[in-house]
Design a protein around this motif. Structure first.
Motif, mmCIF file in Angstrom:
data_model
loop_
_atom_site.group_PDB
_atom_site.id
_atom_site.type_symbol
_atom_site.label_atom_id
_atom_site.label_comp_id
_atom_site.label_asym_id
_atom_site.label_seq_id
_atom_site.Cartn_x
_atom_site.Cartn_y
_atom_site.Cartn_z
ATOM 1 N N SER A 93 -61.826 26.148 3.746
ATOM 2 C CA SER A 93 -61.864 27.723 3.428
ATOM 3 C C SER A 93 -62.972 28.333 2.841
ATOM 4 O O SER A 93 -63.047 28.512 1.692
ATOM 5 C CB SER A 93 -60.836 28.504 3.478
ATOM 6 O OG SER A 93 -60.407 30.421 3.424
ATOM 7 N N GLY A 99 -60.660 34.806 5.871
ATOM 8 C CA GLY A 99 -59.018 33.866 6.049
ATOM 9 C C GLY A 99 -60.160 32.548 6.378
ATOM 10 O O GLY A 99 -59.328 31.671 7.708
ATOM 11 N N HIS B 29 -47.883 39.409 10.133
ATOM 12 C CA HIS B 29 -49.938 38.630 10.168
ATOM 13 C C HIS B 29 -50.554 38.884 10.587
ATOM 14 O O HIS B 29 -50.854 40.199 11.681
ATOM 15 C CB HIS B 29 -49.846 37.182 11.004
ATOM 16 C CG HIS B 29 -49.188 35.737 10.289
ATOM 17 N ND1 HIS B 29 -49.057 34.718 10.843
ATOM 18 C CD2 HIS B 29 -47.906 36.159 9.716
ATOM 19 C CE1 HIS B 29 -47.961 34.245 9.946
ATOM 20 N NE2 HIS B 29 -47.506 34.528 9.721
ATOM 21 N N SER B 95 -52.509 34.159 10.540
ATOM 22 C CA SER B 95 -52.086 34.105 9.370
ATOM 23 C C SER B 95 -51.720 35.378 8.592
ATOM 24 O O SER B 95 -52.254 36.718 9.159
ATOM 25 C CB SER B 95 -53.779 33.558 8.759
ATOM 26 O OG SER B 95 -54.287 33.610 7.692
ATOM 27 N N TYR B 101 -55.188 31.637 3.476
ATOM 28 C CA TYR B 101 -54.349 31.047 3.987
ATOM 29 C C TYR B 101 -53.623 30.384 4.872
ATOM 30 O O TYR B 101 -55.057 29.721 6.062
ATOM 31 C CB TYR B 101 -53.277 32.820 4.098
ATOM 32 C CG TYR B 101 -53.263 33.726 3.074
ATOM 33 C CD1 TYR B 101 -54.483 34.663 2.455
ATOM 34 C CD2 TYR B 101 -51.824 33.443 2.722
ATOM 35 C CE1 TYR B 101 -54.135 35.160 1.965
ATOM 36 C CE2 TYR B 101 -51.576 34.756 1.518
ATOM 37 C CZ TYR B 101 -52.738 35.607 1.428
ATOM 38 O OH TYR B 101 -52.476 36.304 0.011
ATOM 39 N N GLU B 102 -52.337 29.832 4.588
ATOM 40 C CA GLU B 102 -52.691 28.805 6.270
ATOM 41 C C GLU B 102 -52.358 29.478 7.506
ATOM 42 O O GLU B 102 -52.272 31.018 7.806
ATOM 43 C CB GLU B 102 -51.247 28.287 6.630
ATOM 44 C CG GLU B 102 -50.434 29.202 5.897
ATOM 45 C CD GLU B 102 -49.361 29.687 4.334
ATOM 46 O OE1 GLU B 102 -51.024 30.151 3.993
ATOM 47 O OE2 GLU B 102 -48.465 29.880 4.417
ATOM 48 N N GLN B 103 -52.950 29.072 8.366
ATOM 49 C CA GLN B 103 -52.789 29.522 10.254
ATOM 50 C C GLN B 103 -52.101 28.848 10.451
ATOM 51 O O GLN B 103 -51.780 27.929 10.565
ATOM 52 C CB GLN B 103 -54.836 29.247 10.335
ATOM 53 C CG GLN B 103 -55.784 29.667 10.177
ATOM 54 C CD GLN B 103 -56.893 29.644 10.356
ATOM 55 O OE1 GLN B 103 -57.062 29.214 11.581
ATOM 56 N NE2 GLN B 103 -57.471 29.964 10.292
ATOM 57 N N TYR B 104 -51.222 30.154 11.296
ATOM 58 C CA TYR B 104 -50.570 28.784 12.370
ATOM 59 C C TYR B 104 -50.897 29.095 14.166
ATOM 60 O O TYR B 104 -51.289 30.234 14.136
ATOM 61 C CB TYR B 104 -48.910 29.664 12.301
ATOM 62 C CG TYR B 104 -48.170 29.607 11.089
ATOM 63 C CD1 TYR B 104 -48.359 30.208 9.934
ATOM 64 C CD2 TYR B 104 -47.691 29.064 10.950
ATOM 65 C CE1 TYR B 104 -48.375 29.865 8.532
ATOM 66 C CE2 TYR B 104 -47.072 28.442 9.066
ATOM 67 C CZ TYR B 104 -47.518 29.325 8.301
ATOM 68 O OH TYR B 104 -46.967 29.034 7.160
#
Lengths: 113, 114
Positions: A93, A99, B29, B95, B101-104
């Motif tokens: 990242s 993000g 999100h 996210s 942040y993590e992505q789904y």
């Protein structure tokens, strides 16, 4: 911009052996490094991640290590099982507030029973 | 939570037709991402939104591709006119934040253009 290189592109191991996948990144300010597992025909799923203020993180049989000086991070899978067979993607990242993730090219792991 | 929802799961269309892919992110999100996956090019980021605003569309291959996010719970990716080289799996991901942040990922839409 950020660039992520992933090696090897394919990896074959015997069940029970360990597997290591390595990624390098170009932007030293990148601060978040997730790993995704994608089984055939399925979506990528997050399996473990690490932030730049941590050197190592473990979750059962998987671990990720980060070397900020060398700008590389690695995924370690111990005691591999046939169900670990999949494509694994690393990502980084860049330092922004959006993000965005930059993905590596993927590693196809085959665990032979 | 149902996770990220995408529709349709499979789409077969003829060259020149308009294709619309849909995505519903996880509730709450703030960020939404559209990816394209092919064997040759891997996982490519096409465009992403933060708080419904497009932030970076530099990955959109050409003017035939467009994306919208009219509200926090819905996004579309449109291809008009479609071409055979657009055949791929298109993933939507969401996210929980606008930072790292993590992505789904959603289940993806497999698009075939004949």
């Amino acid at each position: 911009g950020e660039n992520v290189e992933q090696h090897p592109s394919t990896l074959s191991v015997q069940e029970g052996d360990s597997a290591v996948i390595k990624c390098t990144y170009s932007d030293s300010a990148s601060n978040y490094f997730p790993w995704y597992k994608q089984e055939l025909g399925k979506r990528p799923q997050l399996i473990i991640d690490i932030r730049s203020n941590v050197g190592e993180k473990k979750d059962q049989r998987i671990a990720v290590t980060l070397n900020k000086t060398a700008k590389h991070f690695s995924l370690h899978i111990t005691e591999t099982q046939p169900e670990d067979s999949a494509v694994y993607f690393c990502a980084a990242s860049p330092p922004s507030n959006t993000g965005k993730l930059i993905f590596g090219q993927g590693t196809t792991l085959q665990v032979k029973p | 939570d149902a996770g990220v929802i995408q529709s349709p799961r499979h789409e077969v269309t003829e060259m020149g037709q308009e294709v619309t892919l849909r995505c519903k992110p996880i509730s709450g999100h703030n960020s939404l991402f559209w990816y394209r996956q092919t064997m040759m090019r891997g996982l490519e980021l096409l465009i992403y939104f933060n708080n419904n605003v497009p932030i970076d569309d530099s990955g959109m291959p050409e003017d035939r591709f467009s994306a919208k996010m009219p509200n926090a719970s819905f996004s579309t990716l449109k291809i008009q006119p479609s071409e055979p080289r657009d055949s791929a799996v298109y993933f939507c991901a969401s996210s929980p934040g606008t930072g790292a942040y993590e992505q789904y990922f959603g289940p993806g839409t497999r698009l075939t253009v004949t």
